[in-house]
Design an enzyme around this catalytic site. Structure first.
Site, PDB file in Angstrom:
ATOM      1  CG  ASP A 158      -1.813   1.186   1.306  1.00  0.00           C
ATOM      2  OD1 ASP A 158      -2.615   1.358   0.388  1.00  0.00           O
ATOM      3  OD2 ASP A 158      -1.694   1.975   2.267  1.00  0.00           O
ATOM      4  CB  THR A 190       0.869   2.557  -5.580  1.00  0.00           C
ATOM      5  OG1 THR A 190       0.686   1.930  -4.313  1.00  0.00           O
ATOM      6  CG2 THR A 190       2.218   2.174  -6.134  1.00  0.00           C
TER       7      THR A 190
END
Length: 542
Positions: free
Chosen positions: A74, A108
């Site tokens: 994450d 991301t």
């Protein structure tokens, strides 16, 4: 030895005077050189995150100073736990946090895109284009890209009875997570949790009503959705009943103990008789408190504070089960779920302030003595708890983060039910649109727009690379098919299904998530390009 420098100016008679004295205490970088240093720092952070992108993205192991291990892919979690020193690199950390706070997913991707945009800036600066002209060109390209996203987006239908499309979106979100072995189960839990608390008329989802709790033990398959509240507590006395049906809850933020005089005086006990009187006074106070609670019709007490053994014994004797040391946020959630009122004083206790629940029961786990309390069949049915299980703490924590992402993805669709297609399909299509628009711009900003188009290609390139495909060949093939066939749904076939059409693979990406990525990345790049002078006080020059 640091050189003694100063910034001079001259008055109308040509006499110099010092404006800024730079001695051994300051380090100064300015102009294009400063911007290039910023770009270098941002690229370093983006390259760390880049390998975590997509369903085949790799995980990072983060070790805290006290030795605690976190394994995750994450983006927001990786960046928040990294010890980032450079000022501009910290901006990227804040960028992923902004995406996480506002959208919850795509943390991301936004960092990878920002890093790619800054990388393109370097080549433009070398060609002598002014930073502000670059930033203006990026803003213009961002508007084109967002406008194009609106054009290629599809509206997906869903209702309380038909949640198939929401399930597909949750599956897309969970595809790259550690829970991918059980991602169907987690996707169903995410959809059911959001639909339970969602207000479809207002297009709003209150995350305050969704609690995610976890316990080590069992496997991911044991994860369950509880229609109610789960708290990591048990009854205060082992002989109290472990199940309460038709519960009427007294929710207290006052402790079961005699009132203490708010003075600096002290009480001296000089004889056994005085001690007995004090004991009798305390017992009467306890009895009065319990009577006040019982008189309202309550059959379960939830208390924010603790109480001593005597109060606990009296509660058990009076057949009044109690739970102590329940935290503030949990007390509030119980009050919301049971339609109860939080009572700060025993004198204010009334029957109207009691919360109502059909069943309160203790859960036990395996061979351990661990117990948790479940409050089910609450008066407010829009309260749910996701109870995550896993073989170790690392798995449980990552499953919670994955679940948060999928809850956010479903929430985003309830707010705006338009989607674009993942696998880099939307980015490739936007890249083609921006490059086409750049050809029609007569000003110097066309160079920046083409650079923006190249940066958009970095997301599909990273997806192909992380999936073990040949990045440039794969991107070129998909791009040419998008242009020739006019299909904006073609993307990178990361899972090797033999069909690059993301619409047929049901790889959905909420439109508001992708739009936010483009906007945040462009705003960050403008901020970086405008910083051309860094003066760090308190350090010696080389």
């Amino acid at each position: 030895m640091a050189e003694h420098q100063a910034l001079y100016a001259t008055d109308e008679y040509g006499r110099p005077f010092i404006i800024l004295r730079e001695q051994g205490r300051k380090v100064r970088t300015h102009g294009v050189e400063a911007i290039k240093q910023h770009i270098l720092a941002a690229k370093a952070v983006a390259n760390i995150i880049r390998t975590s992108l997509g369903p085949r993205g790799l995980d990072k192991i983060l070790i805290s100073p006290d030795g605690e291990i976190t394994v995750t892919n994450d983006g927001a979690t990786i960046l928040s736990q990294m010890e980032v020193e450079h000022q501009i690199a910290r901006l990227l950390v804040q960028l992923s946090k902004s995406q996480d706070d506002e959208i919850g997913d795509g943390t991301t991707g936004v960092v990878v895109l920002a890093g790619a945009l800054l990388e393109q800036c370097e080549a433009l600066l070398d060609r002598g284009i002014h930073p502000i002209r670059i930033a203006d060109g990026f803003d213009r390209a961002c508007k084109v890209a967002i406008g194009h996203l609106d054009k290629i987006s599809d509206t997906i239908e869903f209702s309380a009875a038909d949640t198939g499309n929401l399930f597909k979106t949750a599956m897309t979100s969970l595809g790259s997570k550690i829970v991918s072995k059980e991602h169907e189960k987690f996707a169903r839990i995410a959809v059911e949790a959001v639909m339970t608390v969602a207000d479809l008329d207002r297009k709003d989802v209150s995350f305050d009503l969704i609690k995610v709790d976890g316990k080590v033990g069992g496997s991911l398959a044991d994860t369950a959705l509880i229609k109610g509240v789960l708290i990591d507590k048990d009854m205060s006395h082992p002989q109290m009943p472990h199940t309460v049906r038709d519960a009427r809850l007294a929710i207290l933020t006052c402790p079961f103990e005699p009132p203490r005089p708010k003075t600096k005086h002290k009480l001296d006990i000089t004889s056994a008789e005085e001690y007995r009187k004090l004991q009798q006074y305390e017992k009467e106070k306890f009895t009065d408190m319990i009577k006040r609670v019982k008189d309202t019709g309550a059959n379960l007490v939830i208390c924010q504070w603790g109480f001593d053994d005597e109060a606990n014994h009296l509660l058990m004797q009076n057949e009044l089960p109690a739970v102590r040391w329940v935290g503030g946020p949990e007390i509030e959630l119980i009050a919301i779920a049971t339609h109860g009122r939080i009572v700060p004083r025993f004198e204010d206790m009334t029957a109207a302030k009691l919360g109502k629940a059909g069943l309160v029961r203790e859960l036990t786990f395996g061979t351990t003595r661990d117990k948790m309390l479940v409050i089910e069949e609450c008066a407010n049915t829009k309260t749910v708890t996701v109870f995550v299980r896993g073989s170790n703490k690392m798995i449980v924590d990552e499953a919670k983060r994955a679940l948060h992402d999928s809850l956010c993805a479903v929430r985003n669709l309830i707010k705006d039910n338009r989607v674009v297609y993942g696998g880099g399909a939307a980015d490739i299509s936007s890249s083609i649109a921006v490059a086409k628009a750049a050809d029609e711009i007569p000003s110097i900003e066309q160079y920046a727009m083409r650079a923006f188009a190249s940066a958009l290609d970095s997301i599909p390139l990273a997806l192909a690379e992380n999936s073990g495909l040949s990045p440039i060949e794969t991107l070129t093939e998909v791009k040419s098919r998008q242009v020739n066939e006019g299909l904006s749904t073609l993307g990178i076939d990361c899972l090797g299904k033999g069909n690059p059409d993301m619409k047929e693979q049901f790889v959905y990406d909420p439109l508001i998530s992708k739009r936010q990525q483009y906007l945040l990345a462009t705003q960050l790049v403008r901020a970086v390009l405008k910083i051309d002078d860094v003066i760090i006080a308190g350090q010696a020059e080389d």
